[in-house]
Design a protein around this motif. Structure first.
Motif, PDB file in Angstrom:
ATOM      1  N   VAL A   1       0.664  -1.276  -0.171  1.00  8.50           N
ATOM      2  CA  VAL A   1       0.197   0.039  -0.434  1.00  8.50           C
ATOM      3  C   VAL A   1       1.253   0.965  -0.061  1.00  8.50           C
TER       4      VAL A   1
ATOM      5  N   CYS B   1      -3.406   6.358   0.172  1.00 12.37           N
ATOM      6  CA  CYS B   1      -4.555   5.746   0.480  1.00 12.37           C
ATOM      7  C   CYS B   1      -5.582   7.767   1.592  1.00 12.37           C
ATOM      8  N   GLU B   2      -6.560   7.010   1.207  1.00 12.11           N
ATOM      9  CA  GLU B   2      -7.401   8.202   1.906  1.00 12.11           C
ATOM     10  C   GLU B   2      -8.417   7.800   2.726  1.00 12.11           C
ATOM     11  N   ALA B   3      -8.654   6.363   2.779  1.00 12.90           N
ATOM     12  CA  ALA B   3      -9.784   5.661   4.055  1.00 12.90           C
ATOM     13  C   ALA B   3     -10.729   5.582   3.613  1.00 12.90           C
ATOM     14  N   ASN B   4     -10.714   5.298   2.275  1.00 11.47           N
ATOM     15  CA  ASN B   4     -11.942   5.426   1.618  1.00 11.47           C
ATOM     16  C   ASN B   4     -13.265   3.746   1.882  1.00 11.47           C
ATOM     17  N   GLN B   5     -12.118   3.576   2.542  1.00 16.20           N
ATOM     18  CA  GLN B   5     -12.548   1.438   2.895  1.00 16.20           C
ATOM     19  C   GLN B   5     -13.255   0.751   1.543  1.00 16.20           C
ATOM     20  N   ALA B   6     -13.020   1.567   0.474  1.00 17.34           N
ATOM     21  CA  ALA B   6     -13.481   0.561  -0.546  1.00 17.34           C
ATOM     22  C   ALA B   6     -12.564  -1.020  -0.934  1.00 17.34           C
ATOM     23  N   CYS B   7     -11.200  -0.579  -0.301  1.00 20.90           N
ATOM     24  CA  CYS B   7     -10.594  -2.158  -0.540  1.00 20.90           C
ATOM     25  C   CYS B   7     -11.283  -3.082   0.462  1.00 20.90           C
TER      26      CYS B   7
ATOM     27  N   VAL C   1      -9.760  -0.541   8.047  1.00 23.34           N
ATOM     28  CA  VAL C   1     -10.098   1.148   7.897  1.00 23.34           C
ATOM     29  C   VAL C   1      -9.830   1.271   9.446  1.00 23.34           C
TER      30      VAL C   1
ATOM     31  N   LEU D   1      -5.126   2.212   7.462  1.00 23.91           N
ATOM     32  CA  LEU D   1      -5.655   1.125   6.726  1.00 23.91           C
ATOM     33  C   LEU D   1      -4.498  -0.100   7.420  1.00 23.91           C
TER      34      LEU D   1
ATOM     35  N   CYS E   1      -9.398   0.136  -5.698  1.00 21.38           N
ATOM     36  CA  CYS E   1      -8.974   1.106  -4.860  1.00 21.38           C
ATOM     37  C   CYS E   1      -8.855   2.634  -5.991  1.00 21.38           C
ATOM     38  N   PRO E   2      -9.789   3.932  -5.427  1.00 17.49           N
ATOM     39  CA  PRO E   2     -10.081   4.729  -6.562  1.00 17.49           C
ATOM     40  C   PRO E   2      -9.134   5.350  -6.496  1.00 17.49           C
ATOM     41  N   ARG E   3      -7.794   4.823  -5.425  1.00 19.71           N
ATOM     42  CA  ARG E   3      -7.042   5.785  -5.285  1.00 19.71           C
ATOM     43  C   ARG E   3      -5.400   5.117  -6.158  1.00 19.71           C
TER      44      ARG E   3
ATOM     45  N   ALA F   1      -4.018   3.304  -4.648  1.00 16.87           N
ATOM     46  CA  ALA F   1      -2.578   2.972  -4.016  1.00 16.87           C
ATOM     47  C   ALA F   1      -2.094   1.453  -3.491  1.00 16.87           C
ATOM     48  N   LEU F   2      -2.997   0.192  -4.088  1.00 18.75           N
ATOM     49  CA  LEU F   2      -2.708  -1.232  -3.353  1.00 18.75           C
ATOM     50  C   LEU F   2      -1.839  -1.131  -4.997  1.00 18.75           C
TER      51      LEU F   2
HETATM   52  S1  SF4 Z   1      -9.484   1.827  -1.158  1.00 20.55           S
HETATM   53 FE1  SF4 Z   1      -7.202   2.920  -1.582  1.00 20.55          FE
HETATM   54  S2  SF4 Z   1      -7.608   4.470  -0.775  1.00 20.55           S
HETATM   55 FE2  SF4 Z   1      -9.180   3.335   0.101  1.00 20.55          FE
HETATM   56  S3  SF4 Z   1      -9.026   2.270   1.729  1.00 20.55           S
HETATM   57 FE3  SF4 Z   1      -8.106   1.322   0.745  1.00 20.55          FE
HETATM   58  S4  SF4 Z   1      -6.325   1.581   0.270  1.00 20.55           S
HETATM   59 FE4  SF4 Z   1      -6.963   3.452   1.073  1.00 20.55          FE
END
Ligand code: SF4
Length: 64
Positions: free
Chosen positions: A6, A11-17, A27, A33, A55-57, A59-60
């Motif tokens: 990661v 990562c903006e901690a939006n919990q999508a993952c 999260v 995360l 993950c919209p960012r 980040a993964l």
């Molecule tokens: S989906 Fe991406 S941005 Fe969102 S919490 Fe997971 S790693 Fe972070």
């Protein structure tokens, strides 16, 4: 052995993952995360891959 990476700067901690693969991602209450798996079991890999794509960012990543 496959591991989850990661980029915490992204990562903006939006919990999508976490929604896509709660076995692998959590999260916490402080928007941190946690990667719950030291390595990705082959049986879970498709689900983890979906979470990576969710993950919209972007980040993964999974590294082999
Ligand atoms: S989906 Fe991406 S941005 Fe969102 S919490 Fe997971 S790693 Fe972070």
């Amino acid at each position: 052995m496959s591991r989850i990476l990661v980029d915490r700067d992204l990562c903006e901690a939006n919990q999508a993952c976490m929604r896509a693969a709660p076995e692998a991602f959590r999260v916490d209450e402080e928007d941190r995360l946690h990667i719950l798996l030291d390595e990705v079991d082959p049986a879970l890999r498709p689900k983890v891959e979906r979470a990576v794509r969710a993950c919209p960012r972007r980040a993964l990543a999974i590294v082999d």
